[in-house]
Design a protein around this motif. Structure first.
Motif, short mmCIF file in Angstrom:
data_model
loop_
_atom_site.label_atom_id
_atom_site.label_comp_id
_atom_site.label_asym_id
_atom_site.label_seq_id
_atom_site.Cartn_x
_atom_site.Cartn_y
_atom_site.Cartn_z
N LEU A 10 0.69 -1.12 -0.08
CA LEU A 10 0.07 -0.10 -0.02
C LEU A 10 0.96 1.24 0.13
O LEU A 10 0.34 2.31 -0.35
CB LEU A 10 -1.13 -0.05 1.22
N TYR A 11 2.07 0.90 0.23
CA TYR A 11 3.18 2.25 0.00
C TYR A 11 2.87 2.89 -1.55
O TYR A 11 3.15 3.95 -1.65
CB TYR A 11 4.58 1.86 0.31
N GLU A 12 2.75 2.05 -2.40
CA GLU A 12 2.62 2.35 -3.81
C GLU A 12 1.63 3.03 -4.12
O GLU A 12 1.40 4.37 -4.67
CB GLU A 12 2.43 1.16 -4.73
N LEU A 13 0.28 2.63 -3.33
CA LEU A 13 -0.93 3.53 -3.37
C LEU A 13 -0.74 4.98 -2.80
O LEU A 13 -1.30 6.03 -3.36
CB LEU A 13 -1.99 2.71 -2.64
N PRO B 106 -2.32 9.19 6.75
CA PRO B 106 -1.87 9.42 8.14
C PRO B 106 -1.43 7.98 8.86
O PRO B 106 -0.73 7.89 9.66
CB PRO B 106 -3.04 10.05 8.77
N TYR B 107 -1.77 6.76 8.40
CA TYR B 107 -1.46 5.56 8.77
C TYR B 107 -1.53 4.46 7.64
O TYR B 107 -2.10 4.34 6.83
CB TYR B 107 -2.75 4.93 9.71
N LEU B 108 -0.24 3.84 7.69
CA LEU B 108 0.21 3.48 6.47
C LEU B 108 1.04 2.15 7.07
O LEU B 108 2.11 2.02 7.73
CB LEU B 108 1.11 4.07 5.73
N ASP B 109 0.76 0.92 6.45
CA ASP B 109 1.66 -0.29 6.50
C ASP B 109 1.26 -1.10 5.11
O ASP B 109 0.61 -0.81 4.36
CB ASP B 109 0.99 -1.22 7.76
N ASN B 110 2.07 -2.20 5.10
CA ASN B 110 2.11 -2.58 3.60
C ASN B 110 0.66 -3.44 3.45
O ASN B 110 0.38 -3.05 2.18
CB ASN B 110 2.92 -4.02 3.62
#
Length: 438
Positions: free
Chosen positions: A243-246, A365-369
């Motif tokens: 989801l880092y790509e998104l 504001p919140y991100l993980d794979n």
């Protein structure tokens, strides 16, 4: 941007495929086929889906697939005639649907009259670019049957202006400009300087695959371009559990929104369908939840709202699987598509209840794979906000988002992939939730 466009959700149809038209042009002796009337039977379906615009693929006289035009002023006889177009435009207008036409102005078919004259008439030859070295005419991306126009030739500009003006005058609301990326942006600017005074409310969106979208819009004077970066991230970030790509694509997307509102989509006539792209069918709703809660002008490609599958292949006829015929009316649809149809209706209804989303900026504001919180807010109104929570992992995930911006008031679940738990911040495995203020 035209004032109506930022509130529009397009239903995108490829008419030659949708209506089951012949694969090649009709012989001159054959009667006109009135297939545009087939589309009239689907206008109420588009309205019921929640769409407010009908985006049409090519409808002008062509040799095969519609992108090899031979007469921009004539409806393709496989689809109908002027009267059929006028009926469709009036029927769409009666239902509050704007009409967007596909303008193929980078290239034409080899049967285009000016090209047939090009060998003998120097004035006609000036319409077409020569290939490097000048031995032959240039073509579009190696396709010999698509002859490239010379956009430095005044007669080409005059022709495009006449075509735009003609169909806007007959009921179109705007143009999607095919292969705009292959056309010098200054050409569009010169054309629109002549067209806009007569049609000040018209909307113009260009097909641009990559590069500096904002610079192209600024140089061309177009209202919008296609957002292929976001399209790619919608499915590949889910497939790769990245989801880092998104998040990166949304950061870029925010930058574009500073100067224009992109045309966003999860599918179109040129790409493999979303249901076939995704390696995990449980993630289709995640892609749609993002599409309908971030900034842009969304477009839904016909059949995607039914969960249709189809793979585009790089071969002759390789687009056929993503350009299928539809039945005479919605009554002929398979009931298997109803769950995806209901999901589209719900998310489009949410979008329409929050029209500020067209210009929303989306932070992460919140991100993980495998989990992310997307906070979409209205830069012009501090009280407007939504949170889209994504979980593509194998276990429930509680995202710490109670204090994130989602308008004023307590967080409540607006939409979700399943019956929401008592804790709105707890997202089920492979689930998604959209939160807003009470």
């Amino acid at each position: 941007m035209a004032s109506w466009a930022d509130r529009t959700i397009w239903w995108h149809v490829y008419p030659l495929g949708f209506t089951g038209a012949e694969a090649v042009a009709l012989p001159a002796s054959e009667p006109v086929r009135h297939r545009l009337r087939h589309l009239e039977n689907w206008l109420d379906y588009a309205v019921g889906l929640g769409c407010s615009g009908l985006q049409l693929g090519p409808v002008f006289d062509s040799e095969t697939h519609g992108y090899d035009t031979v007469d921009h002023f004539r409806i393709d006889p496989r689809l109908g005639d002027d009267a059929d177009f006028d009926r469709l435009a009036a029927a769409a207008r009666d239902r509050g649907l704007h009409l967007l036409l596909d303008g193929v102005f980078n290239h034409v078919g080899r049967g285009f009259p000016a090209f047939r004259r090009a060998e003998a008439d120097p004035r006609a030859a000036a319409w077409f670019r020569r290939s490097p070295g000048g031995a032959d005419h240039d073509v579009f991306e190696g396709h010999r049957h698509l002859v490239a126009l010379d956009h430095d030739e005044p007669a080409v500009l005059d022709h495009v202006v006449r075509v735009m003006d003609h169909w806007l005058g007959r009921g179109a609301s705007g143009w999607r400009l095919d292969a705009a990326y292959a056309v010098p942006p200054g050409f569009w600017r010169r054309a629109l300087e002549r067209v806009r005074p007569r049609h000040p409310g018209a909307w113009f969106a260009g097909e641009v695959l990559h590069g500096d979208y904002a610079a192209y819009v600024a140089e061309s004077g177009l209202d919008s371009v296609t957002q292929y970066e976001l399209w790619k991230a919608l499915w590949s970030s889910l497939n790769d559990s990245n989801l880092y790509e998104l998040a990166w694509a949304l950061e870029r997307h925010n930058g574009f929104l500073e100067t224009f509102t992109p045309l966003t989509f999860a599918g179109n006539h040129d790409v493999t369908r979303l249901a076939s792209r995704l390696t995990d069918a449980r993630h289709l709703g995640h892609a749609l939840a993002v599409l309908f809660t971030v900034g842009g002008v969304p477009s839904v490609y016909y059949g995607d709202e039914q969960g249709l599958r189809g793979v585009k292949e790089d071969r002759a006829g390789g687009d056929d699987a993503v350009r299928p015929a539809f039945p005479a009316s919605p009554d002929g649809l398979s009931p298997a598509g109803e769950p995806v149809h209901r999901l589209h209706r719900r998310l489009i209804a949410l979008r329409r209840r929050h029209p500020w989303l067209a210009g929303a900026r989306t932070a992460v504001p919140y991100l993980d794979n495998r989990a992310a919180a997307l906070a979409s807010t209205d830069p012009g109104h501090s009280g407007h906000g939504l949170l889209t929570l994504l979980n593509i992992g194998d276990r429930p995930w509680r995202l710490p988002v109670e204090d994130l911006p989602a308008g004023t008031g307590d967080l409540v679940t607006l939409e979700s992939s399943a019956e929401p738990p008592a804790d709105p911040c707890l997202v089920p495995a492979h689930g998604w939730t959209i939160l807003g203020a009470r």
